[in-house]
Design an enzyme around this catalytic site. Structure first.
Site, short mmCIF file in Angstrom:
data_model
loop_
_atom_site.label_atom_id
_atom_site.label_comp_id
_atom_site.label_asym_id
_atom_site.label_seq_id
_atom_site.Cartn_x
_atom_site.Cartn_y
_atom_site.Cartn_z
N THR A 216 -18.67 48.81 22.10
CA THR A 216 -18.74 47.93 21.51
C THR A 216 -19.69 46.01 21.72
O THR A 216 -20.60 46.26 22.47
CB THR A 216 -17.22 47.07 22.38
OG1 THR A 216 -16.31 48.12 22.60
CG2 THR A 216 -16.97 46.09 22.76
N ARG A 244 -3.54 52.83 17.20
CA ARG A 244 -4.49 52.03 18.98
C ARG A 244 -5.11 50.92 18.74
O ARG A 244 -5.92 50.51 18.25
CB ARG A 244 -5.51 53.28 19.92
CG ARG A 244 -4.77 53.35 20.65
CD ARG A 244 -7.13 52.28 20.80
NE ARG A 244 -7.40 52.32 22.43
CZ ARG A 244 -8.32 51.91 22.57
NH1 ARG A 244 -9.53 51.30 21.46
NH2 ARG A 244 -9.10 51.81 23.40
#
Ligand code: ASP
Length: 351
Positions: A216, A244
């Site tokens: 990320t 999700r």
């Protein structure tokens, strides 16, 4: 009676001392160390030197440097922290090296679903998007949600419609295909088939696959006007399913900024970051307990998070320009730049 009076006197002296200590602590916190500052991350995880080639390491460092300098120059020229955060993240989103934008990991269904969020510490305004598959730069969508909509978070098809209305760049989902991320999905799926012990609950987390999670990107910045901002963008976790959503688009978990305290961007196993409300908890420890940014980050990342079973890290900057990178994993791609233009880049714990 005399004893009681003595006790009251003693306790008020002790309370006085304690208050004095607190104000000393907060005074040291009051000193401006940088007029502006910027910190970025490119994910935390099992990043080990023995698994890295010199070329790969160099490629990461070059991209990290390119990205942070974009934000640094905005801040240096008097630009605002929200712009610096967004434009810095754009560089990382456009690189296949990171699990965000172009280089996003694959879902169980073989698609790429992006999450992103951004927060303005001056107004406490925030924007987020979750589960989009056609928006080239998800952080731009988060910014548009913050600036141009009455909402804080949009998801899926609706978020993509909004992106289109806002004139953001949309791409064919195939734009997000990268061979190594696709292979990571195949490896996890093969392992899943081979092991009947892996159940649906932990199937998307396989510690044996180095890049099954993490990667990320995030950025936090303090501008010359004392305004803080934070942003985070991700493809989530490999093999995720059922729509999700991780912590990255959750304000307070993946991203938080407040001019009174600090700006934080998280990276790690999202479920734990949501449950520990990591980014806001760091700010709250500063606000209510008067901890320094470093103390607050340590408490949450080295104590509270691992106690829950979570791993990962954060980057943060406070209102006085103190910069922190804290993680409980083997490594975290990270960089800082202060107002003198001094650049630090780190990958492994020992850097
Ligand atoms: N926190 C992200 C998520 O759980 C993953 C990461 O930081 O790499 O979606």
């Amino acid at each position: 009676m005399k004893k009681l009076l003595f006790l009251i006197l003693l306790s008020s002296i002790l309370i006085g001392c304690n208050n004095e200590k607190k104000s000393i602590d907060s005074n040291s916190n009051l000193k401006k160390v940088n007029n502006f500052a910027i910190v970025i991350h490119g994910g935390a995880g099992t990043i080990l030197k023995k698994n890295m080639t010199t070329e790969k390491e160099e490629a990461y460092k070059l991209k990290i440097e390119e990205a942070i300098k974009v934000g640094y120059n905005i801040l240096k020229n008097g630009g605002n922290s929200v712009d610096a955060v967004q434009k810095t993240i754009n560089v990382l989103e456009d690189s296949p090296l990171f699990n965000a934008g172009k280089g996003a990991v694959f879902t169980n269904a073989g698609t790429n679903e992006h999450d992103a969020s951004i927060m303005d510490g001056k107004t406490l305004n925030a924007g987020a998007s979750a589960g989009t598959s056609t928006v080239r730069n998800p952080i731009n969508l988060a910014r548009a949600v913050m600036d141009e909509s009455p909402h804080v978070m949009l998801s899926g098809k609706g978020a993509e419609e909004f992106a289109k209305e806002q004139g953001l760049e949309l791409v064919d989902p195939s734009y997000f295909y990268t061979e190594n991320r696709f292979q990571s999905l195949q490896k996890i799926k093969n392992n899943e088939q081979a092991s009947s012990e892996i159940n649906a609950k932990n199937a998307f987390y396989d510690p044996n696959i180095k890049d099954s999670k993490f990667g990320t990107v995030g950025c936090v910045a303090l501008d010359k006007n004392g305004n803080l901002a934070a942003g985070t963008s991700t493809g989530g976790m490999t093999n995720k399913r059922w729509g999700r959503i991780g912590d990255s688009p959750i304000i307070g978990a993946g991203t938080y900024a407040n001019n009174q305290t600090c700006a934080v961007s998280s990276t790690g196993w999202g479920e734990f970051f949501i449950r520990a409300v990591v980014a806001h908890d760091i700010s709250a420890l500063m606000e209510y307990k008067r901890l320094t940014l470093q103390e607050a980050a340590k408490e949450v990342i080295q104590k509270k998070l691992p106690e829950l079973g979570g791993d990962g890290g954060i980057i943060a900057v406070d209102k006085n320009g103190n910069m922190v990178t804290e993680f409980n994993t083997a490594g975290m791609y990270r960089a800082t730049m202060n107002d003198k233009g001094e650049l630090y880049i780190g990958i492994y714990k020992e850097d």
